[in-house]
Design an enzyme around this catalytic site. Structure first.
Site, mmCIF file in Angstrom:
data_model
loop_
_atom_site.group_PDB
_atom_site.id
_atom_site.type_symbol
_atom_site.label_atom_id
_atom_site.label_comp_id
_atom_site.label_asym_id
_atom_site.label_seq_id
_atom_site.Cartn_x
_atom_site.Cartn_y
_atom_site.Cartn_z
ATOM 1 N N HIS A 162 3.482 4.030 -2.523
ATOM 2 C CA HIS A 162 3.247 2.692 -3.074
ATOM 3 C C HIS A 162 2.068 2.694 -4.030
ATOM 4 O O HIS A 162 2.141 2.139 -5.140
ATOM 5 C CB HIS A 162 2.981 1.699 -1.938
ATOM 6 C CG HIS A 162 2.439 0.396 -2.430
ATOM 7 N ND1 HIS A 162 3.230 -0.564 -3.013
ATOM 8 C CD2 HIS A 162 1.169 -0.098 -2.438
ATOM 9 C CE1 HIS A 162 2.475 -1.601 -3.361
ATOM 10 N NE2 HIS A 162 1.227 -1.343 -3.019
ATOM 11 N N HIS A 167 1.575 1.513 -8.341
ATOM 12 C CA HIS A 167 0.416 1.026 -9.092
ATOM 13 C C HIS A 167 -0.010 1.920 -10.247
ATOM 14 O O HIS A 167 -0.384 1.406 -11.307
ATOM 15 C CB HIS A 167 -0.764 0.803 -8.142
ATOM 16 C CG HIS A 167 -0.662 -0.459 -7.354
ATOM 17 N ND1 HIS A 167 -0.836 -1.702 -7.919
ATOM 18 C CD2 HIS A 167 -0.393 -0.676 -6.038
ATOM 19 C CE1 HIS A 167 -0.687 -2.634 -6.997
ATOM 20 N NE2 HIS A 167 -0.420 -2.049 -5.840
ATOM 21 N N GLU A 208 1.578 -7.436 -7.437
ATOM 22 C CA GLU A 208 2.335 -6.791 -6.355
ATOM 23 C C GLU A 208 3.826 -7.160 -6.377
ATOM 24 O O GLU A 208 4.675 -6.293 -6.209
ATOM 25 C CB GLU A 208 1.733 -7.163 -4.992
ATOM 26 C CG GLU A 208 0.380 -6.531 -4.706
ATOM 27 C CD GLU A 208 0.445 -5.042 -4.423
ATOM 28 O OE1 GLU A 208 1.535 -4.458 -4.406
ATOM 29 O OE2 GLU A 208 -0.634 -4.450 -4.235
ATOM 30 N N SER A 227 7.992 0.083 -5.834
ATOM 31 C CA SER A 227 7.804 1.232 -4.942
ATOM 32 C C SER A 227 8.681 1.115 -3.706
ATOM 33 O O SER A 227 8.606 1.967 -2.817
ATOM 34 C CB SER A 227 6.335 1.358 -4.527
ATOM 35 O OG SER A 227 5.908 0.192 -3.834
#
Length: 298
Positions: A162, A167, A208, A227
């Site tokens: 993730h 990111h 997010e 993700s």
């Protein structure tokens, strides 16, 4: 809203210096002593790290590399289908390895020339203000552990897949990176915990779990969606609303399930004008005013 501690398993240090990661009973690795020990070792390396020192290098196992290879291969075609073109372009330029788990210093070496961002190690939870202060300095706190091998396409908490596939690819875009940095810098202006939490919740529904219109189709740019193998197939069927900072900063949500409500920008410039501008200008009064307006409309 959520409490950030819910995102990560608690890490503690015993009287004898042994680091333990306290997995929930529903965690896939809860009954696996080898996995629990491995998590403790990786957390210990992050806890021992001090600013200015090289980021800890983890000697990943072949099983861990295989998880990375599998997830990278499974996410790639979903990215092509569901990700916004800005994310895809940044991903192509960053060119993360797909055959092994990258060390965080490798991620930094690729990211730094693109947008000036670097990665540092975290054992799990990082206090909210510390996390955002580091974002303001273009530093991303990342976990280094991998999800349990029994469920390679699922994780109940943010792991390095993730943190990096989600990111780092996002942060390789100068435009997305500037929004994240602005969110971090906002923490320098905010005095109240309520305002800080409001910013964190807007961050949740944008960086997010944000979606964006492109060519008449809703695409994802949020790291939490991009993700997640399962979330990418589901987000298009959710309740997708226009950007609304008041709702984004106050809406209750469950981090353990697919997000049922998402907020869509009508383009990247729209995202910058609304969310980016909010992060760049928010203070305690603005956050309180938006919160009050949202409460009045409930």
């Amino acid at each position: 809203m959520f409490e950030e501690g819910q995102l990560y398993s608690t890490v503690s240090t015993d009287a004898d210096g042994q680091v333990q990661v306290h997995l929930g009973e529903d965690h896939p690795g809860f009954t696996d002593p080898a996995y629990r020990a491995r998590r403790g070792d990786i957390a210990a390396a992050a806890l021992a790290h001090r600013p200015g020192q090289p980021v800890p290098t983890i000697d990943y196992t072949e099983q861990e590399h295989e998880i990375w290879r599998l997830v990278s291969a499974e996410l790639a075609p979903k990215h092509e289908r569901y990700a916004h073109s800005e994310f895809l372009a940044a991903k192509a330029v960053l060119d993360l390895p797909t055959d092994h788990v990258p060390q965080l210093h490798e991620v930094t070496e690729r990211l730094l020339p693109l947008t000036g961002w670097s990665y540092t190690a975290a054992p799990g939870l990082v206090p909210l203000r510390e996390f955002y202060a580091d974002l303001g300095a273009r530093t991303f706190n990342s976990t280094q552990y991998l999800r349990h091998p029994s469920q390679p396409l699922y994780t109940p908490e943010p792991d390095i897949i993730h943190e990096v596939i989600g990111h780092a690819n996002q942060l390789a875009s100068p435009r997305f990176a500037a929004i994240v940095e602005a969110a971090g810098r906002a923490s320098e202006r905010l005095e109240t915990d309520e305002a800080m939490q409001f910013v964190a919740d807007v961050f949740w529904f944008s960086i997010e779990f944000g979606v964006i219109a492109e060519g008449g189709v809703t695409k994802a740019y949020g790291a939490g969606i991009l993700s997640s193998y399962g979330e990418m197939d589901e987000f298009g069927h959710m309740d997708i609303r226009p950007l609304d900072l008041g709702q984004m900063g106050t809406l209750n949500y469950d981090i353990t399930a697919y997000q049922p409500i998402l907020f869509r920008a009508e383009g990247l410039a729209h995202l910058e004008d609304v969310v980016g501008h909010f992060f760049a200008t928010v203070d305690d009064d603005l956050a309180a005013g938006l919160r009050a307006q949202a409460s009045a409309h409930v």
